[in-house]
Design a protein around this motif. Sequence first.
Motif, short mmCIF file in Angstrom:
data_model
loop_
_atom_site.label_atom_id
_atom_site.label_comp_id
_atom_site.label_asym_id
_atom_site.label_seq_id
_atom_site.Cartn_x
_atom_site.Cartn_y
_atom_site.Cartn_z
N ILE A 37 0.88 -1.16 0.00
CA ILE A 37 0.00 0.00 0.00
C ILE A 37 0.91 1.21 0.00
N GLY A 38 0.72 2.07 -0.99
CA GLY A 38 1.54 3.27 -1.10
C GLY A 38 1.26 4.25 0.03
N ALA A 39 2.21 5.11 0.27
CA ALA A 39 2.10 6.09 1.36
C ALA A 39 0.84 6.92 1.25
N GLU A 40 0.43 7.25 0.04
CA GLU A 40 -0.75 8.09 -0.16
C GLU A 40 -2.05 7.36 0.16
N ASP A 41 -2.01 6.03 0.22
CA ASP A 41 -3.22 5.23 0.48
C ASP A 41 -3.30 4.66 1.90
N ILE A 42 -2.28 4.89 2.71
CA ILE A 42 -2.25 4.32 4.05
C ILE A 42 -3.42 4.80 4.90
N SER A 43 -3.70 6.08 4.86
CA SER A 43 -4.76 6.64 5.70
C SER A 43 -6.11 5.99 5.41
N SER A 44 -6.47 5.87 4.15
CA SER A 44 -7.76 5.27 3.80
C SER A 44 -7.76 3.78 4.11
N ALA A 45 -6.64 3.09 3.92
CA ALA A 45 -6.56 1.66 4.24
C ALA A 45 -6.72 1.44 5.74
N LEU A 46 -6.11 2.29 6.53
CA LEU A 46 -6.20 2.18 7.99
C LEU A 46 -7.63 2.43 8.46
N THR A 47 -8.27 3.42 7.88
CA THR A 47 -9.67 3.72 8.22
C THR A 47 -10.57 2.55 7.87
N ARG A 48 -10.40 1.99 6.66
CA ARG A 48 -11.20 0.84 6.23
C ARG A 48 -10.99 -0.35 7.16
N LEU A 49 -9.74 -0.62 7.49
CA LEU A 49 -9.43 -1.75 8.36
C LEU A 49 -10.10 -1.61 9.72
N LYS A 50 -9.99 -0.44 10.33
CA LYS A 50 -10.60 -0.22 11.63
C LYS A 50 -12.12 -0.35 11.58
N LYS A 51 -12.73 0.18 10.52
CA LYS A 51 -14.20 0.06 10.38
C LYS A 51 -14.61 -1.40 10.22
N GLN A 52 -13.89 -2.15 9.41
CA GLN A 52 -14.20 -3.56 9.20
C GLN A 52 -14.01 -4.36 10.49
N LEU A 53 -12.97 -4.05 11.25
CA LEU A 53 -12.75 -4.74 12.52
C LEU A 53 -13.88 -4.43 13.51
N ASP A 54 -14.37 -3.19 13.48
CA ASP A 54 -15.51 -2.84 14.33
C ASP A 54 -16.74 -3.65 13.97
N VAL A 55 -16.98 -3.83 12.67
CA VAL A 55 -18.12 -4.63 12.20
C VAL A 55 -17.98 -6.07 12.68
N VAL A 56 -16.81 -6.63 12.54
CA VAL A 56 -16.56 -8.01 12.97
C VAL A 56 -16.73 -8.13 14.49
N ALA A 57 -16.23 -7.14 15.22
CA ALA A 57 -16.33 -7.18 16.69
C ALA A 57 -17.78 -7.09 17.14
N VAL A 58 -18.57 -6.23 16.50
CA VAL A 58 -19.98 -6.11 16.86
C VAL A 58 -20.71 -7.41 16.53
N ALA A 59 -20.39 -7.99 15.40
CA ALA A 59 -21.03 -9.24 15.00
C ALA A 59 -20.71 -10.38 15.96
N SER A 60 -19.49 -10.36 16.50
CA SER A 60 -19.10 -11.43 17.43
C SER A 60 -19.19 -11.00 18.88
N ASP A 61 -19.60 -9.74 19.11
CA ASP A 61 -19.75 -9.19 20.46
C ASP A 61 -18.43 -9.19 21.22
N VAL A 62 -17.31 -8.94 20.51
CA VAL A 62 -16.00 -8.90 21.13
C VAL A 62 -15.29 -7.63 20.67
#
Length: 107
Positions: A37-62
Amino acid sequence: MLVRFSCVETGSVLMFSDIAVSLIKMMGATGKVPGAIGAEDISSALTRLKKQLDVVAVASDVTPDTAASKDEKDSESPIPLAVRAGPLIQVLERAEAAGVAVMWEKE
């Protein structure tokens, strides 16, 4: 197989390939190894990752905060994906701050 994540600002992070590929896809990348992931795309990749992890955590209640207390109660419980992603998130945050790319490859 293992996957090594690295950037010039941090040490390497090793993960089992199934977890690594899941996290790579959550960042919005193809999931192919090797990749980057290029330097210019890190911010959006990090945001996407955190949002997806939140979705997984809510789904599994963890959440990362409750995972430790649940693990203390039941030593046989699996490690939540949000906890496994912690070292990668740190690499991405440091790469974002330094303005450098993050790469991953087979180990």
